[in-house]
Design an enzyme around this catalytic site. Structure first.
Site, PDB file in Angstrom:
ATOM      1  N   ASN A  75      36.305  32.987  46.838  1.00  0.00           N
ATOM      2  CA  ASN A  75      35.334  33.046  45.742  1.00  0.00           C
ATOM      3  C   ASN A  75      36.114  32.757  44.464  1.00  0.00           C
ATOM      4  OD1 ASN A  75      33.419  33.570  43.839  1.00  0.00           O
ATOM      5  ND2 ASN A  75      33.310  35.786  44.211  1.00  0.00           N
ATOM      6  N   TRP A  76      35.918  31.550  43.963  1.00  0.00           N
ATOM      7  CA  TRP A  76      36.705  31.127  42.787  1.00  0.00           C
ATOM      8  C   TRP A  76      36.193  31.726  41.485  1.00  0.00           C
ATOM      9  CZ3 TRP A  76      37.276  25.097  43.729  1.00  0.00           C
ATOM     10  CH2 TRP A  76      38.201  24.904  44.759  1.00  0.00           C
ATOM     11  N   LYS A  77      34.989  32.305  41.533  1.00  0.00           N
ATOM     12  CA  LYS A  77      34.371  32.848  40.315  1.00  0.00           C
ATOM     13  C   LYS A  77      34.308  31.743  39.245  1.00  0.00           C
ATOM     14  CE  LYS A  77      35.744  37.340  41.912  1.00  0.00           C
ATOM     15  NZ  LYS A  77      36.088  38.733  41.676  1.00  0.00           N
ATOM     16  N   GLU A 102      29.776  41.642  40.499  1.00  0.00           N
ATOM     17  CA  GLU A 102      29.828  41.169  39.103  1.00  0.00           C
ATOM     18  C   GLU A 102      28.432  40.742  38.637  1.00  0.00           C
ATOM     19  OE1 GLU A 102      33.049  38.416  39.704  1.00  0.00           O
ATOM     20  OE2 GLU A 102      34.425  40.106  39.883  1.00  0.00           O
ATOM     21  N   GLU A 125      32.307  44.800  49.716  1.00  0.00           N
ATOM     22  CA  GLU A 125      33.268  44.690  48.617  1.00  0.00           C
ATOM     23  C   GLU A 125      33.187  45.953  47.765  1.00  0.00           C
ATOM     24  OE1 GLU A 125      34.350  40.336  47.704  1.00  0.00           O
ATOM     25  OE2 GLU A 125      32.565  40.787  46.552  1.00  0.00           O
ATOM     26  N   GLY A 142      39.483  42.940  41.969  1.00  0.00           N
ATOM     27  CA  GLY A 142      40.287  42.533  40.818  1.00  0.00           C
ATOM     28  C   GLY A 142      41.187  43.628  40.272  1.00  0.00           C
ATOM     29  N   SER A 172      40.776  42.646  46.356  1.00  0.00           N
ATOM     30  CA  SER A 172      42.238  42.578  46.283  1.00  0.00           C
ATOM     31  C   SER A 172      42.899  42.169  47.605  1.00  0.00           C
ATOM     32  CB  SER A 172      42.802  43.918  45.796  1.00  0.00           C
ATOM     33  OG  SER A 172      42.358  44.187  44.477  1.00  0.00           O
ATOM     34  N   GLY A 231      39.111  36.731  46.131  1.00  0.00           N
ATOM     35  CA  GLY A 231      38.911  36.298  44.753  1.00  0.00           C
ATOM     36  C   GLY A 231      40.199  35.728  44.179  1.00  0.00           C
ATOM     37  N   GLY A 232      40.870  36.526  43.347  1.00  0.00           N
ATOM     38  CA  GLY A 232      42.066  36.079  42.627  1.00  0.00           C
ATOM     39  C   GLY A 232      43.090  35.319  43.472  1.00  0.00           C
TER      40      GLY A 232
HETATM   41  P1  13P Z   1      39.649  39.924  44.102  1.00  0.00           P
HETATM   42  O1  13P Z   1      40.174  39.373  45.404  1.00  0.00           O
HETATM   43  O2  13P Z   1      40.174  39.227  42.903  1.00  0.00           O
HETATM   44  O3  13P Z   1      39.797  41.416  44.062  1.00  0.00           O
HETATM   45  O4  13P Z   1      38.068  39.633  44.089  1.00  0.00           O
HETATM   46  C1  13P Z   1      37.311  39.957  45.200  1.00  0.00           C
HETATM   47  C2  13P Z   1      35.969  39.382  45.059  1.00  0.00           C
HETATM   48  O5  13P Z   1      35.235  39.713  44.141  1.00  0.00           O
HETATM   49  C3  13P Z   1      35.541  38.360  46.020  1.00  0.00           C
HETATM   50  O6  13P Z   1      34.192  38.069  45.917  1.00  0.00           O
END
Ligand code: 13P
Length: 251
Positions: free
Chosen positions: A9-11, A96, A166, A172, A212, A233-234
């Site tokens: 998930n690149w956001k 989010e 999640e 994050g 994470s 994510g990150g």
């Molecule tokens: P992180 O991996 O940055 O914690 O984000 C997780 C996420 O929100 C995936 O949708």
């Protein structure tokens, strides 16, 4: 056997050009990987990424959509638009979206129904906040989120769904839930799903973990009996890092 998914998930990161560069670098790194690799990219990267990833094992999707087929909703995007641009799946109800953009369980429910109608695979995200976990209401929260989002979803559509657990407190933050916490939460989610779709239906739905996830913890997380993949994510933003995670995302 449930399907295994490694989902990025690149956001709100990466332009269309950065997206195709990434895919170009990722492809040789994942050649021998057998499971499903999904990239949820920003809207503006969907068309370029999906045409670049055509005939490869990489599947492109979106991070959100509106619940209406079309209409006067300035700034929103419809499922059919995503589909035509090349999205195969869509993330729905990410924390989010819930916390920053006020999305309710009822709205998320409508989006799930719309995604299925528009033939886009929904990845439904659920998860408790730290407050909810500490006050012992985690199960109640997961039960509410799942049962509202998936109410009236026909049993015949259950094989199209993916559920993502999640926990909000681990997104994050660098705080990964322990493999035990994750597996227990996934088992509970499966129980809730089986109330809706029966045991057989629930056993076929993949539940992925997000929060994470990184190279160092993915193998441990994947050991959980009820863990069918990860939503990253990150750590998915760096192509080498993500490729390493992909290789560890297996049973
Ligand atoms: P992180 O991996 O940055 O914690 O984000 C997780 C996420 O929100 C995936 O949708």
């Amino acid at each position: 056997m449930r399907k295994i998914y490694c989902i990025a998930n690149w956001k709100m990161y990466k332009t269309a050009r950065e997206a195709t560069d990434y895919i170009e670098h990722l492809l040789p790194l994942i050649e021998d990987f057998k499971e499903n690799i999904y990239l949820s990219v920003p809207y503006t990267s969907i068309a370029a990424a999906s045409s670049f990833a055509k005939k490869t094992k990489i599947v492109i999707g979106a991070q959100n959509m509106n619940d209406a087929k079309e209409g006067a909703f300035t700034g929103e995007i419809a499922g059919l638009m995503l589909k035509e641009a090349g999205a195969y799946f869509v993330i729905i109800g990410h924390s989010e979206r819930r916390s920053l953009f006020g999305e309710t369980d009822e709205f998320i429910h409508k989006k799930v129904i719309r995604a299925l109608q528009d033939d886009i695979q929904p990845i439904l995200c659920v998860g408790e906040t730290l407050e909810e976990r500490n006050s012992g209401t985690m199960k109640k929260v997961l039960q509410r989120q799942i049962s509202i989002a998936l109410s009236n979803v026909p049993k015949s559509s259950s094989d199209k769904l993916i559920l993502a657990y999640e926990p909000v407190w681990s997104i994050g933050t660098g705080k990964t839930a322990t493999p035990k916490i994750i597996d227990e939460a996934h088992a509970f989610c499966r129980e809730v799903i089986s109330e809706l779709f029966g045991k057989k239906g629930a056993n076929g739905i993949s539940i992925v973990y997000g929060g994470s996830v990184k190279v160092e913890n993915v193998s441990e997380i994947m050991k959980g009996e009820n863990v069918d993949g990860v939503l990253v994510g990150g750590a998915s933003l760096d192509v080498r890092e993500f490729a390493k995670i992909v290789h560890k995302c297996k049973k």
